[in-house]
Design a protein around this motif. Structure first.
Motif, mmCIF file in Angstrom:
data_model
loop_
_atom_site.group_PDB
_atom_site.id
_atom_site.type_symbol
_atom_site.label_atom_id
_atom_site.label_comp_id
_atom_site.label_asym_id
_atom_site.label_seq_id
_atom_site.Cartn_x
_atom_site.Cartn_y
_atom_site.Cartn_z
ATOM 1 N N ILE A 42 47.226 43.657 22.563
ATOM 2 C CA ILE A 42 48.450 43.843 23.346
ATOM 3 C C ILE A 42 48.242 44.930 24.400
ATOM 4 O O ILE A 42 48.678 44.800 25.540
ATOM 5 C CB ILE A 42 49.639 44.168 22.421
ATOM 6 N N VAL A 45 46.265 43.439 27.247
ATOM 7 C CA VAL A 45 47.104 42.554 28.069
ATOM 8 C C VAL A 45 48.002 43.376 28.979
ATOM 9 O O VAL A 45 48.179 43.048 30.156
ATOM 10 C CB VAL A 45 47.939 41.613 27.166
ATOM 11 N N ILE A 46 48.554 44.457 28.462
ATOM 12 C CA ILE A 46 49.416 45.313 29.283
ATOM 13 C C ILE A 46 48.610 45.955 30.412
ATOM 14 O O ILE A 46 49.054 46.006 31.563
ATOM 15 C CB ILE A 46 50.117 46.376 28.413
ATOM 16 N N LYS A 49 47.474 43.135 33.025
ATOM 17 C CA LYS A 49 48.515 42.130 33.244
ATOM 18 C C LYS A 49 48.407 41.495 34.633
ATOM 19 O O LYS A 49 48.468 40.272 34.772
ATOM 20 C CB LYS A 49 49.889 42.758 33.065
ATOM 21 N N LYS A 50 48.246 42.289 35.659
ATOM 22 C CA LYS A 50 48.186 41.755 37.027
ATOM 23 C C LYS A 50 46.969 40.858 37.212
ATOM 24 O O LYS A 50 47.084 39.770 37.775
ATOM 25 C CB LYS A 50 48.155 42.900 38.048
ATOM 26 N N ILE A 52 45.320 39.200 34.916
ATOM 27 C CA ILE A 52 45.504 37.978 34.133
ATOM 28 C C ILE A 52 46.469 37.039 34.843
ATOM 29 O O ILE A 52 46.233 35.829 34.922
ATOM 30 C CB ILE A 52 46.008 38.325 32.710
ATOM 31 N N THR A 53 47.559 37.589 35.391
ATOM 32 C CA THR A 53 48.542 36.773 36.104
ATOM 33 C C THR A 53 47.908 36.124 37.323
ATOM 34 O O THR A 53 48.108 34.927 37.577
ATOM 35 C CB THR A 53 49.744 37.640 36.525
#
Length: 71
Positions: A42, A45-46, A49-50, A52-53
């Motif tokens: 987690i 991912v945080i 995040k950008k 991955i998006t």
């Protein structure tokens, strides 16, 4: 009275055995490991995040553009 003392002695020994088994049990270790792995995932991912998006948006754009060629 000795009968009562023997019952308490047996209960005391049973409690000691239960406590000993409780502390020697290692079933909870697996749960702790899973929780720690989830916390790390987690966190990653945080942090990313950008990125991955952006990656997923690019993949879906490519899928949409190539799917139009099929139809």
């Amino acid at each position: 009275m000795t009968g009562m003392c023997q019952k308490w002695q047996k209960r005391k020994e049973a409690a000691k055995g239960w406590i000993r088994r409780f502390f020697l049990e290692e079933d909870g270790v697996g749960v702790i490991e899973v929780v720690l792995i989830l916390v790390v995932l987690i966190g990653l991912v945080i942090i990313f995040k950008k990125q991955i998006t952006d990656l997923l948006n690019g993949i879906f754009k490519e899928i949409n553009s190539q799917s139009k060629e099929v139809y």
